[in-house]
Design a protein around this motif. Structure first.
Motif, PDB file in Angstrom:
ATOM      1  N   UNK A  68       0.839  -1.201   0.000  1.00  0.00           N
ATOM      2  CA  UNK A  68       0.000   0.000   0.000  1.00  0.00           C
ATOM      3  C   UNK A  68       0.872   1.250   0.000  1.00  0.00           C
ATOM      4  N   UNK A  69       1.923   1.227   0.784  1.00  0.00           N
ATOM      5  CA  UNK A  69       2.850   2.357   0.833  1.00  0.00           C
ATOM      6  C   UNK A  69       3.522   2.557  -0.522  1.00  0.00           C
ATOM      7  N   UNK A  70       3.938   1.468  -1.156  1.00  0.00           N
ATOM      8  CA  UNK A  70       4.580   1.549  -2.457  1.00  0.00           C
ATOM      9  C   UNK A  70       3.627   2.105  -3.511  1.00  0.00           C
ATOM     10  N   UNK A  71       2.387   1.633  -3.493  1.00  0.00           N
ATOM     11  CA  UNK A  71       1.403   2.139  -4.455  1.00  0.00           C
ATOM     12  C   UNK A  71       1.158   3.629  -4.252  1.00  0.00           C
ATOM     13  N   UNK A  72       1.129   4.064  -2.997  1.00  0.00           N
ATOM     14  CA  UNK A  72       0.952   5.481  -2.714  1.00  0.00           C
ATOM     15  C   UNK A  72       2.130   6.302  -3.216  1.00  0.00           C
ATOM     16  N   UNK A  73       3.346   5.792  -3.008  1.00  0.00           N
ATOM     17  CA  UNK A  73       4.539   6.481  -3.510  1.00  0.00           C
ATOM     18  C   UNK A  73       4.491   6.605  -5.028  1.00  0.00           C
ATOM     19  N   UNK A  74       4.103   5.529  -5.690  1.00  0.00           N
ATOM     20  CA  UNK A  74       4.019   5.554  -7.150  1.00  0.00           C
ATOM     21  C   UNK A  74       2.962   6.547  -7.631  1.00  0.00           C
ATOM     22  N   UNK A  75       1.825   6.568  -6.955  1.00  0.00           N
ATOM     23  CA  UNK A  75       0.753   7.499  -7.339  1.00  0.00           C
ATOM     24  C   UNK A  75       1.209   8.945  -7.197  1.00  0.00           C
ATOM     25  N   UNK A  76       2.007   9.237  -6.174  1.00  0.00           N
ATOM     26  CA  UNK A  76       2.511  10.602  -5.998  1.00  0.00           C
ATOM     27  C   UNK A  76       3.546  10.965  -7.050  1.00  0.00           C
ATOM     28  N   UNK A  77       4.234   9.970  -7.617  1.00  0.00           N
ATOM     29  CA  UNK A  77       5.264  10.243  -8.615  1.00  0.00           C
ATOM     30  C   UNK A  77       4.714  10.372 -10.036  1.00  0.00           C
ATOM     31  N   UNK A  78       3.492   9.908 -10.264  1.00  0.00           N
ATOM     32  CA  UNK A  78       2.917   9.922 -11.610  1.00  0.00           C
ATOM     33  C   UNK A  78       3.023  11.288 -12.291  1.00  0.00           C
ATOM     34  N   UNK A  79       2.725  12.395 -11.621  1.00  0.00           N
ATOM     35  CA  UNK A  79       2.829  13.675 -12.319  1.00  0.00           C
ATOM     36  C   UNK A  79       4.252  14.001 -12.793  1.00  0.00           C
ATOM     37  N   UNK A  80       5.249  13.359 -12.227  1.00  0.00           N
ATOM     38  CA  UNK A  80       6.636  13.643 -12.600  1.00  0.00           C
ATOM     39  C   UNK A  80       7.106  12.815 -13.790  1.00  0.00           C
TER      40      UNK A  80
END
Length: 69
Positions: free
Chosen positions: A19-31
């Protein structure tokens, strides 16, 4: 010779880590900007030239059996 004991790390909660990894990935999507997809176009055989295969490689491939043998 020493007998080195290796202890396994403490068990982790994989569900929370995922869950933490998915959240990190979701935050990086705009980059991360993905390039626009373009349709592949066929290449004319007359444009394909200049391929050199070393004799040793040619012999190696020639000695390989074909699929299904």
């Amino acid at each position: 010779m020493k007998n080195i004991k290796v202890h396994a790390p403490t068990p982790v909660d994989l569900e929370d880590d995922l869950t933490s990894l998915r959240g990190d990935c979701a935050r990086m999507v705009p980059h991360w900007a993905a390039p626009e997809r373009t349709a592949a176009r066929p290449v004319s055989p007359s444009l394909i030239h200049g391929v050199d295969v070393p004799p040793a490689s040619a012999r190696l491939v020639d000695a390989m059996s074909d699929y299904g043998d």
